[in-house]
Every structure is written in C-alpha cells, then in structure tokens.
Enzyme design. Structure first.
Site, PDB file in Angstrom:
ATOM      1  CG  ASP A   1      71.813  19.580  69.624  1.00 49.02           C
ATOM      2  OD1 ASP A   1      71.565  20.792  69.460  1.00 49.02           O
ATOM      3  OD2 ASP A   1      72.586  18.927  68.880  1.00 49.02           O
TER       4      ASP A   1
ATOM      5  CE  LYS B   1      65.105  35.664  61.785  1.00 47.28           C
ATOM      6  NZ  LYS B   1      65.630  35.269  63.020  1.00 47.28           N
TER       7      LYS B   1
ATOM      8  CG  ASN C   1      67.154  38.788  59.799  1.00 44.10           C
ATOM      9  OD1 ASN C   1      67.053  39.548  60.756  1.00 44.10           O
ATOM     10  ND2 ASN C   1      67.364  37.497  59.949  1.00 44.10           N
TER      11      ASN C   1
ATOM     12  N   GLY D   1      81.386  49.902  57.769  1.00 45.95           N
ATOM     13  CA  GLY D   1      82.513  49.051  58.134  1.00 45.95           C
ATOM     14  C   GLY D   1      82.777  47.979  57.114  1.00 45.95           C
TER      15      GLY D   1
ATOM     16  N   GLY E   1      78.186  40.036  58.935  1.00 43.71           N
ATOM     17  CA  GLY E   1      78.490  38.598  58.903  1.00 43.71           C
ATOM     18  C   GLY E   1      77.534  37.885  59.827  1.00 43.71           C
TER      19      GLY E   1
ATOM     20  CB  CYS F   1      70.904  35.908  61.084  1.00 43.93           C
ATOM     21  SG  CYS F   1      70.321  34.816  62.368  1.00 43.93           S
TER      22      CYS F   1
ATOM     23  CE  LYS G   1      76.237  39.967  67.594  1.00 44.63           C
ATOM     24  NZ  LYS G   1      74.844  40.362  67.718  1.00 44.63           N
TER      25      LYS G   1
HETATM   26  C1  UDX Z   1      70.783  39.415  63.511  1.00 44.88           C
HETATM   27  C2  UDX Z   1      69.514  40.232  63.815  1.00 44.88           C
HETATM   28  O1  UDX Z   1      69.870  41.454  64.481  1.00 44.88           O
HETATM   29  C3  UDX Z   1      68.543  39.414  64.685  1.00 44.88           C
HETATM   30  O2  UDX Z   1      67.331  40.143  64.842  1.00 44.88           O
HETATM   31  C4  UDX Z   1      68.252  38.089  64.000  1.00 44.88           C
HETATM   32  O3  UDX Z   1      67.425  37.293  64.817  1.00 44.88           O
HETATM   33  C5  UDX Z   1      69.553  37.357  63.708  1.00 44.88           C
HETATM   34  O4  UDX Z   1      70.413  38.190  62.926  1.00 44.88           O
HETATM   35  P1  UDX Z   1      73.067  38.855  64.748  1.00 44.88           P
HETATM   36  O5  UDX Z   1      73.457  38.120  63.506  1.00 44.88           O
HETATM   37  O6  UDX Z   1      73.315  38.198  66.064  1.00 44.88           O
HETATM   38  O7  UDX Z   1      71.490  39.219  64.717  1.00 44.88           O
HETATM   39  O8  UDX Z   1      73.897  40.231  64.771  1.00 44.88           O
HETATM   40  P2  UDX Z   1      73.645  41.797  64.600  1.00 44.88           P
HETATM   41  O9  UDX Z   1      73.996  42.460  65.873  1.00 44.88           O
HETATM   42  O10 UDX Z   1      72.328  42.109  64.035  1.00 44.88           O
HETATM   43  O11 UDX Z   1      74.794  42.155  63.538  1.00 44.88           O
HETATM   44  C6  UDX Z   1      74.893  41.466  62.289  1.00 44.88           C
HETATM   45  C7  UDX Z   1      76.090  41.928  61.511  1.00 44.88           C
HETATM   46  O12 UDX Z   1      75.891  43.228  60.992  1.00 44.88           O
HETATM   47  C8  UDX Z   1      77.403  41.995  62.305  1.00 44.88           C
HETATM   48  O13 UDX Z   1      78.447  41.466  61.518  1.00 44.88           O
HETATM   49  C9  UDX Z   1      77.603  43.477  62.554  1.00 44.88           C
HETATM   50  O14 UDX Z   1      78.962  43.822  62.689  1.00 44.88           O
HETATM   51  C10 UDX Z   1      77.014  44.051  61.276  1.00 44.88           C
HETATM   52  N1  UDX Z   1      76.537  45.436  61.438  1.00 44.88           N
HETATM   53  C11 UDX Z   1      75.500  45.708  62.263  1.00 44.88           C
HETATM   54  C12 UDX Z   1      77.133  46.448  60.694  1.00 44.88           C
HETATM   55  O15 UDX Z   1      78.066  46.222  59.923  1.00 44.88           O
HETATM   56  N2  UDX Z   1      76.654  47.732  60.844  1.00 44.88           N
HETATM   57  C13 UDX Z   1      75.633  48.030  61.654  1.00 44.88           C
HETATM   58  O16 UDX Z   1      75.257  49.214  61.727  1.00 44.88           O
HETATM   59  C14 UDX Z   1      75.027  46.997  62.412  1.00 44.88           C
END
Ligand code: UDX
Length: 450
Positions: A37, A206, A210, A255, A259, A262, A322
């Site tokens: 890094d 990918k 997403n 909700g 955020g 990703c 989250k």
């Molecule tokens: C995400 C993808 O799931 C993962 O496959 C990718 O590699 C990176 O991006 P991550 O950003 O860690 O992962 O979180 P994730 O659990 O997917 O939730 C993303 C956001 O969506 C959170 O803010 C969560 O609160 C929101 N969310 C998720 C909702 O608002 N409603 C849902 O039903 C699911």
C-alpha cells in the site's frame, strides 16, 4: 498435485477493503502474499499486527496466517518473488462520473520491470475496456508474455471474508484458457462455480450486477413511496413479492437508499460509460435519482410531521452506510445530517462503530454522542438511519422520557423496529412505506377532539 505446488506467491496492491480481505483469504488458502500500500501508516499498523479497517474475522485471519503474509510500501519488493500481481486499489469517481484509474495505472507503471510475473490480475472495479488498455500498456513495456485477467470481487462489507471464501461464483475474464486455469488455481479450496469469459465481459459482470442490485433497491423505494401515499404496507408487499422464485426476497428492503463505496460510485460510472458511448442509460439514471431523493424525502417527511425543523433537535441514530461496518462513505445519514443543519435544526448523532477519527460534520465533537440515550436527550425527534441491532435491544420507553414532548417522533428509516413496541412506548412512529402510527393516548385524544 502436492500441497506446495498449489501454493503460489502473490503480490496484492492495495490494503483496503478489497485488497486486505483478498490477501488474508489467499494466505488462508495457502499462498504466500505480500500486500503493498502507499499509505505508510496503514503498512506500519499491519506490520505491528493491527488491522486498519473493521471487517469481521479479518484480524483473526491475518494473525492466523502471519507466516505467509508480509506488508510493504515498496512496489519492487512486493513483486520481487511474485508469480501473480493482483491490483486491488480504489477507483474513485472523477468530476465527470468516470472512474479515476490513476492508482491502477501507477501500479501498472511500477510493474514494467517485473518480467518474471506470470500474470497481472485486476480486482478493482474498472470500466469495461480497461483490461484491453492495460494489455496494450503491458505489451508496450515488453511484458507481452505476462498474462492479463479480470477477477472481479463481489464481497460486501461486513461479510467480506464469508463472501470471499463462499462466493456464489468465481468470475475470471482472460485471454486464454491457460490464464483462466492459473487464476482459478489460486482459488483452490473454494467451492463455487467458475464463470470463465473474455476480459470485457468480466468487467461488465461486476458493473451490471451492482447496477441491477441498485435497481432493485430503488424500485422497492418507489413502491414504498406509493405505499405511503395509498395506505399499503411495504413490508407485506415485499414479503409476498419476494416469494416469487423469479424475483427472490433479496435487496428489497425499503429505506433511505443505498450508500457505501460501491453502489453509488459504480452506478454513476456505468451511466457515464453509457453516456460516453452516446447511449443514455435512462433506467439507471432513474435508479440513481430515486436513490438521491430518499434522504431528502425523509427530511421532508419529518418537516411535515413536525411543522418546521428550525431550532428543532433531531437525533440521527446510525451513521454508517449499513450495520456491521465502520464505513460512512456515501451514507444516507450524512446527507440527512447536512439537510437538517441547512434547515436550521440542531443535530445529535450516535453510531456504535463509525470511525472515531472521522471529524467531518456531523460526526465530530459538536454533534457526536456516546450513547443512544445521550443522542436522544433533549431531542424533538429521532431518525434511524442504520439498522444497528443495538437499536432493537434498547429501552425505548425509558428513552422517550429523555426527549421533548409527550409522543416524540421516531422515524424508522430502515423499517428496523416493531411498530407495536414503539407506539406502546409512547412514540409517534414513522416508517418507510407504511402509514404513520400514533400511540393509543394520541389516538384517543384525536377521537375525543373529533
Ligand atoms: C455491495 C455489493 O453487495 C457487493 O457485491 C459489491 O462487491 C460491493 O457493493 P456493500 O457496498 O458492502 O456491497 O453493501 P451491501 O450490503 O450490498 O449494501 C449496499 C447498500 O444498499 C447499503 O447502504 C444498504 O443499506 C443498501 N440496501 C441494501 C438497501 O437499502 N436495501 C436493500 O434491500 C439492500
């Protein structure tokens, strides 16, 4: 095949959520890994046995495999004995919404003397076509014999180790079968279907995955808004929809919107790619707009309920994007806080894990409170922005007495709590995609007035 011939030497570039988890998991699978890094503090912490990010199980896994893990600031040292270089650096958005690939290119530049490498593999999320450009750069640097592959990562923060070790599929985009076999062999011990394809398709998998997940969330949030307007209940609606095997129950929690590092970035990057090719991705544009509206809509609903926000004290419960992470990147809570402050409200906030060194408003000394009760003391209303389990087990009846008013507003931005429990504790309960519920005492008062 002997176990030692299954063990390879890897250089991982980037010790963030993707790189450090990949490094730890590859070491767990028996490989020798050097993580590089550019941040001295990060490398110092790792060398000292500390973990610079919060990810469940990561510290234990790094400690368990410390014999096979080294950390360095020096790119040459990282690749000195490596067979495969994995690029896991971040690709933040630029002003135009494109991905900033400068960190990826600086790693590629540092590999030009590494003629002994068998392959360069990219795990960072990059726009479709990046692999082809990297291929050209490697060729121009005299590394035409070094293979190139895309091996995108689908791990979610907070469950990254589990996702890496038990993925739904392993996606490998490469120029030939030998490279697919080489990269697949690094995953020996992981039981998951292999999806082998060309590099551009792997890059698209990918971004499209997403974007589709983000679409599901925004669609659900639009239905939730309709539920609020019509008296339907989003929880009942999504539960029944999710039982259709063609749709499934996942990513349908209404909700405050998505955020994190990703979804917001990747959906904007895919929209930019589409726009750059002259094909506006209208569906994705709508998905992004709906998501950007969610926190604003929540503040507006609070304003309508309270009459005004000026000089009202609002407690924000949960600051991370989250639960299960310390990450506040693009968290809806930060937008809600800024909007409330812009409306002249006072803001207090609580989070059990948001990084304490983050000193940006509102997560600073002025607004931050150590406990849920401290955040609620003197508040006129509260909004749950992250569905932390602590919020289920807290004593809501006791907390209400710390707040202003007989039946203060509790806005559940994640539909996390049981409405019956909350109204019984004396709150006016606002949830997403559901009708407002008032405590029995209020309902009686209203009936008498009527
Ligand atoms: C995400 C993808 O799931 C993962 O496959 C990718 O590699 C990176 O991006 P991550 O950003 O860690 O992962 O979180 P994730 O659990 O997917 O939730 C993303 C956001 O969506 C959170 O803010 C969560 O609160 C929101 N969310 C998720 C909702 O608002 N409603 C849902 O039903 C699911």
């Amino acid at each position: 095949m002997s176990s030692s011939s299954r063990s390879h030497r890897l250089a991982i570039f980037g010790a963030g959520y993707i790189g450090l988890v990949a490094g730890a998991c590859f070491a767990e699978l028996g490989h020798h890994v050097t993580v590089r890094d550019i941040q001295p503090e990060r490398i110092r912490q790792l060398c000292a046995g500390d973990v610079p990010i919060y990810e469940p199980g990561l510290g234990d896994m790094l400690a368990r495999n410390k014999e096979r893990l080294t950390y360095t600031l020096d790119a040459d040292e990282a690749v000195a004995t490596a067979e495969v270089a994995y690029i896991c650096v971040d690709t933040p958005p630029t002003a135009s919404g494109d991905a900033d690939l400068s960190r990826v290119w600086s790693v590629i530049d540092s590999l030009t003397h590494a003629a002994h490498l068998k392959a360069v593999v990219v795990k960072s999320t990059v726009p479709v076509g990046t692999g082809a450009r990297i291929r050209q750069a490697l060729d121009a640097a005299g590394l035409a014999h070094v293979a190139y592959a895309s091996n995108p990562e689908f791990t979610a923060e907070g469950r990254a180790i589990e996702d890496f070790m038990h993925p739904d599929r392993i996606v490998i985009g490469a120029e030939d079968d030998a490279t697919v076999r080489l990269v697949h062999a690094l995953h020996h011990g992981i039981c998951a279907p292999l999806e082998a394809m060309d590099v551009a398709s792997a890059e698209m998998v990918k971004m499209a995955a997403n974007a589709l997940l983000a679409t599901k969330i925004s669609f659900t949030n639009e239905i939730a808004a309709l539920c609020e307007a019509t008296g339907a209940d989003i929880l009942r609606v999504t539960r029944a929809i999710g039982q259709d095997h063609r749709l499934g129950p996942h990513f349908m929690n209404a909700g405050l919107g998505y955020g994190g590092s990703c979804f917001p970035k990747d959906s904007r990057a895919l929209r930019a790619i589409a726009s750059n090719t002259g094909h506006p991705f209208q569906l994705l544009t709508a998905v992004i707009e709906v998501n950007e509206l969610q926190p604003r809509r929540a503040v507006q609903r609070l304003k309508t309920e309270l009459g005004h926000l000026h000089n009202q004290t609002i407690a924000i419960l949960g600051m991370t994007f989250k639960p299960g992470t310390d990450d506040m990147r693009e968290a809806p809570a930060t937008i809600i806080a800024s909007r409330l402050l812009a409306e002249g409200a006072n803001v207090t906030c609580w989070d059990p894990m948001a990084r304490p060194h983050t000193n940006q408003p509102p997560w600073n000394q002025t607004h931050r409170r150590p406990t849920i009760g401290d955040a609620l003391t003197g508040a006129d209303a509260a909004i749950i922005a992250t569905e932390w389990p602590d919020l289920i087990h807290t004593d809501w009846a006791a907390h209400r007495r710390l707040m202003n008013g007989a039946s203060p507003v509790l806005y559940d931005g994640r539909n996390h709590l049981d409405s019956a429990v909350i109204t019984a504790a004396g709150y006016t309960y606002l949830a997403t995609g559901r009708s407002t519920e008032r405590p029995a005492s209020d309902r009686t008062a209203q009936t008498i007035t009527l």
